[in-house]
Design a protein around this motif. Structure first.
Motif, PDB file in Angstrom:
ATOM      1  N   ILE A 110       0.827  -1.204   0.000  1.00 47.46           N
ATOM      2  CA  ILE A 110       0.000   0.000   0.000  1.00 47.46           C
ATOM      3  C   ILE A 110       0.865   1.260   0.000  1.00 47.46           C
ATOM      4  N   LYS A 111       1.995   1.213   0.689  1.00 52.93           N
ATOM      5  CA  LYS A 111       2.898   2.363   0.762  1.00 52.93           C
ATOM      6  C   LYS A 111       3.313   2.844  -0.628  1.00 52.93           C
ATOM      7  N   TYR A 112       3.421   1.916  -1.582  1.00 48.66           N
ATOM      8  CA  TYR A 112       3.897   2.247  -2.922  1.00 48.66           C
ATOM      9  C   TYR A 112       2.756   2.287  -3.941  1.00 48.66           C
ATOM     10  N   SER A 113       1.510   2.313  -3.449  1.00 43.62           N
ATOM     11  CA  SER A 113       0.343   2.272  -4.340  1.00 43.62           C
ATOM     12  C   SER A 113      -0.319   3.639  -4.428  1.00 43.62           C
ATOM     13  N   ASP A 114      -0.685   4.027  -5.639  1.00 40.25           N
ATOM     14  CA  ASP A 114      -1.428   5.269  -5.832  1.00 40.25           C
ATOM     15  C   ASP A 114      -2.917   5.069  -5.607  1.00 40.25           C
ATOM     16  N   TYR A 115      -3.389   3.862  -5.932  1.00 40.07           N
ATOM     17  CA  TYR A 115      -4.797   3.526  -5.746  1.00 40.07           C
ATOM     18  C   TYR A 115      -4.876   2.163  -5.052  1.00 40.07           C
ATOM     19  N   VAL A 116      -5.687   2.091  -4.007  1.00 40.39           N
ATOM     20  CA  VAL A 116      -5.899   0.834  -3.292  1.00 40.39           C
ATOM     21  C   VAL A 116      -7.388   0.525  -3.346  1.00 40.39           C
TER      22      VAL A 116
END
Length: 323
Positions: free
Chosen positions: A196-202
């Motif tokens: 999640i830390k490296y995600s733009d959309y979750v």
């Protein structure tokens, strides 16, 4: 956030297999049983999203591992028929391509059972076998938490790829796809949170998924914990539509009416609708609505591979927005 002046190419990472659809029979008033013939189609949460994206006109490549078996051959044939690029698909004789027995109850809800249970291809993803250009040339990267359930190479590789994408400002989306019935394994939870830390959309379901990552009385508070001005949470809520959370801002979009046949692939195809819409420069509200429409279209038909083409989607939306 999105790259411009470059051919769209979404790289989808994760699981690909086959679905064996079995509709559980209804008992008629005369006590006769209404049996429907089972059928086999392509499956896998990531693979479903890849196929749905391609149908919406987005250039899509798939990265993942399958076995050199009958199911693996069907995966390849399905991708080729749909036009999904498989240059980065890894075929490994030491693993199995999974089958999902999808039992559909009379209300259209799914009850999946994955077989076999060991040496599954989608759990193996060796970075040394991956062409770096597959990552660097992508204009969007998407993956699913299904491949991260167990502590295998796929878990670590997906985190690494998302980390690379973040450094290169390549937009990323991550579908939680948690499989939790009571408590979540701490290592699994940490891996999801790291991604999640490296995600733009979750993307995920509210009380079914976000809650387990940060338990609160109100699951919406659980979801808000992971949102920021640079990270958007997309909460799918079935017939209640979906919402986007970006920092303090919350955007809601209602569901489209649908006569549900089965819910297989609803979330996977929703993801594709959302990604395609964002790549077309639509705002969050429009993208939620488009994604809701894709999912609604899908559940009115059999199986997870019933997502619309762009033309079918536009027709569906027009039919349901006439006054």
């Amino acid at each position: 956030m999105h790259k411009k002046n470059k051919t769209q190419n979404v790289l989808v990472i994760g699981d690909a297999g086959v679905d064996i659809i079995v509709h559980l029979p209804k008992i008629q008033k005369d006590n006769k049983t209404d049996f429907k013939e089972p059928f086999i189609i392509g499956g896998g949460t990531s693979a479903n999203t890849a196929v749905s994206l391609k149908r919406l006109g987005i250039n899509t490549s798939f990265l993942g591992t399958i076995g050199d078996d009958a199911q693996g051959k069907q995966v390849i044939d399905d991708f080729k028929n749909e036009g999904v690029n498989i240059d980065h698909l890894i075929v490994d004789r030491q693993v199995n391509t999974f089958s999902t027995f999808a039992f559909i109850d009379p209300l259209g809800e799914r009850h999946p059972f994955i077989w076999p249970k060991n040496d599954l291809g989608f759990q193996k993803l060796d970075l040394s076998q991956i062409d770096d250009n597959a990552i660097h040339n992508a204009t969007w990267i998407h993956s699913s938490g299904i491949s991260m359930i167990d502590d295998t190479s796929a878990r670590h590789s997906i985190i690494n790829i998302f980390k690379q994408a973040k450094k290169r400002s390549i937009p990323t989306s991550f579908d939680l796809n948690l499989r939790v019935t009571d408590e979540i394994d701490p290592d699994y939870k940490n891996a999801i949170i790291e991604t999640i830390k490296y995600s733009d959309y979750v993307l995920g379901s509210g009380e079914d998924e976000f809650y387990y990552l940060h338990p609160q009385k109100n699951w919406l508070d659980s979801a808000k914990q992971f949102s920021s001005k640079d990270r958007v949470l997309i909460v799918r809520m079935g017939d209640q539509g979906s919402i986007a959370i970006q920092g303090p801002k919350i955007i809601k979009s209602g569901a489209y009416p649908a006569n549900v046949v089965d819910t297989l692939g609803a979330g996977d195809t929703y993801n594709a609708g959302f990604i395609a819409s964002r790549l077309m420069r639509n705002d969050l509200s429009t993208s939620l609505s488009k994604a809701n429409a894709v999912a609604a279209f899908n559940v009115t038909k059999k199986g997870a591979r019933s997502s619309p083409t762009q033309e079918e989607l536009e027709q569906f939306i027009n039919e349901h927005t006439k006054h």
